[in-house]
Design an enzyme around this catalytic site. Sequence first.
Site, PDB file in Angstrom:
ATOM      1  CE  LYS A 248      -3.794   4.977  22.328  1.00 15.30           C
ATOM      2  NZ  LYS A 248      -3.423   3.540  22.793  1.00 15.30           N
TER       3      LYS A 248
ATOM      4  CG  HIS B  71      -7.808   4.577  25.819  1.00 16.43           C
ATOM      5  ND1 HIS B  71      -8.153   5.011  24.759  1.00 16.43           N
ATOM      6  CD2 HIS B  71      -7.111   3.916  25.865  1.00 16.43           C
ATOM      7  CE1 HIS B  71      -7.574   4.013  23.951  1.00 16.43           C
ATOM      8  NE2 HIS B  71      -6.978   3.392  24.370  1.00 16.43           N
TER       9      HIS B  71
ATOM     10  CG  PHE C 267      -0.546  -0.529   2.143  1.00 16.30           C
ATOM     11  CD1 PHE C 267      -1.039  -1.623   2.746  1.00 16.30           C
ATOM     12  CD2 PHE C 267       0.012   0.446   3.623  1.00 16.30           C
ATOM     13  CE1 PHE C 267      -0.732  -2.241   3.895  1.00 16.30           C
ATOM     14  CE2 PHE C 267       0.440  -0.072   4.472  1.00 16.30           C
ATOM     15  CZ  PHE C 267       0.131  -1.437   4.675  1.00 16.30           C
TER      16      PHE C 267
HETATM   17  C1  BG6 Z   1      -4.661   0.575  24.094  1.00 17.31           C
HETATM   18  C2  BG6 Z   1      -3.176   0.591  24.839  1.00 17.31           C
HETATM   19  O1  BG6 Z   1      -5.481   1.764  23.555  1.00 17.31           O
HETATM   20  O2  BG6 Z   1      -5.413   0.294  25.153  1.00 17.31           O
HETATM   21  C3  BG6 Z   1      -3.076  -0.799  25.207  1.00 17.31           C
HETATM   22  O3  BG6 Z   1      -2.699   0.321  23.956  1.00 17.31           O
HETATM   23  C4  BG6 Z   1      -4.229  -0.938  26.938  1.00 17.31           C
HETATM   24  O4  BG6 Z   1      -1.770  -0.314  25.887  1.00 17.31           O
HETATM   25  C5  BG6 Z   1      -5.374  -1.102  25.831  1.00 17.31           C
HETATM   26  O5  BG6 Z   1      -3.772  -1.958  27.589  1.00 17.31           O
HETATM   27  C6  BG6 Z   1      -6.403  -1.043  27.335  1.00 17.31           C
HETATM   28  O6  BG6 Z   1      -7.675  -1.107  26.511  1.00 17.31           O
HETATM   29  P1  BG6 Z   1      -8.488  -1.912  26.857  1.00 17.31           P
HETATM   30  O7  BG6 Z   1      -9.801  -2.084  26.410  1.00 17.31           O
HETATM   31  O8  BG6 Z   1      -8.323  -3.410  27.263  1.00 17.31           O
HETATM   32  O9  BG6 Z   1      -9.285  -1.655  28.481  1.00 17.31           O
END
Ligand code: BG6
Length: 514
Positions: free
Chosen positions: A174, A266, A119
């Site tokens: 991300k 997050h 790609f």
């Molecule tokens: C990801 C991070 O975006 O989110 C990880 O890169 C992390 O390091 C994960 O463990 C956590 O997501 P969840 O849905 O398991 O809480």
Amino acid sequence: MSFFRDISSPARSRHAIPPSGSRPAPACTLVIFGAHGDLTKRLLIPALYNLAGNGLLDPDFRILGIDRAAGGAAAWRDGLSATMQDFTRDRNAEFHAPSIDAKVWSWIADRLDYQQADFSDLEQVRALAAHLPGSAVFYLAVPSRFFGPLVETLGRAGLLREQDGHFRRVVIEKPFGSDLATAQALNRQILSVLDERQIYRIDHFLGKETVQNILAMRFGNLIFEPLWQNDHVDHVQITAAETIGVEQRGAFYEPTGALRDMVPNHLFQLFAMVAMEPPSSLSAETVRTAKEQLFESVRPIDPQDAVRGQYRAGTVDGRPVAAYRDSPGVAPDSVTETYAALKLYVDNWRWSGVPFYLRTGKSLGGRRTEIVVQFKKPPVAIFRGTETASLPPNRMILNIQPAQGLTIEMAAKRPGPAMDLAGVQVRFRYEDAFDLQPNVGYETLLYDCLAGDATLFQRADNIDAAWAAVDPVLQAWGASAQGLEFYDAGSAGPAGADALLARDGRAWYPLDGA
Ligand code: BG6
């Protein structure tokens, strides 16, 4: 005690995949770049299977996998069929169902096609046009360094042009940039070939039911919102604590660290859900503007209010865990943080003076993602002189995972002749109220993107504003080890994080609470 039930309908609601009563998303081809990657296998294909099982995909929906590996559609299909079966035997997989519904799976399998392509090669990308007669969504399940160049290549190949009523959209995973400057540069790059409304920047936390539920709790009820402001709220804690370490992801994690990996994305999404002003509707622009106004009101974080730590060896859930520095792909003298905590203030009328404490870390003693809203004490101490020395604080805990629901901590009179108060909990748990279906958290996001609803996706200004808020801390930390603390794997994190709250006369909600 759990006493909440779904009382909105006589039969318990089927729930967890996009809104009941939703119609199939419009027909299109979902083009997955990174067809052989982990994300595709673990999350995207199971999410599509769940959507198909709920009748939410159009009969003319197609999935075109693109990757560098040789092979055809049959090989890709067979590999994915085997992986889906593997999930039935793996209780720890994100997608786990006791069995795979053969009819639903063949519905998906019949729609899987595969093209080998490099790609980064314009001609090979241009050749994909022959497979894309109508609407298309390009899902970039590829390492982040490819995001900008691949979008540009798609643009130059003419694949992003919307004509004859067909849509063309791009989903970007991300990490979106690694600081303010790189995020801004990436936004500029993709906006040179795409219109903002064609871009779907994913934060998978927004696919979680419990995260979306924060809006339902706040704006679907009248009993909470009047308390949701600085007259009543003492402070807010947002925690994403993980028991897993970096495992095999050292190469990704080393230049990233806990702050970049979790906070501007997050944790800021959780922060937005809990702190933004009520939007006038759930339309994408209205919700994203409300978030933007909140992010812009965040006072630049004082690096003194940020703490970082790195785990050394310890024991998590009874098993020995090696130090971060001894993990594969990690430098023996690494200064990458695996834990970050910070305090931030929002300079607006609602939240002025209310600290928000955010923390996240790996290899901790408990796995929990939650938001604790702690309220102020009642203004008059009428219980003075009773056996109740001090009242337990009122807290509202939004349990994101693994517990899913809401917990309220309050005072109640202990039975007996004395006026003695005890702290008690009132709990709502999702599994008690609703009939949950297996879901991986990408169902709603994929459905919304196919349906053209960007409410749960990030706008360019949201991304930039979140990076801008944490940028002073990133700058201060740089590559230096100054202030980096160490904590034992299996503990609650570095001592400095406790000190951050202790300075304000507060303490973290325990990782084994509620
Ligand atoms: C990801 C991070 O975006 O989110 C990880 O890169 C992390 O390091 C994960 O463990 C956590 O997501 P969840 O849905 O398991 O809480």
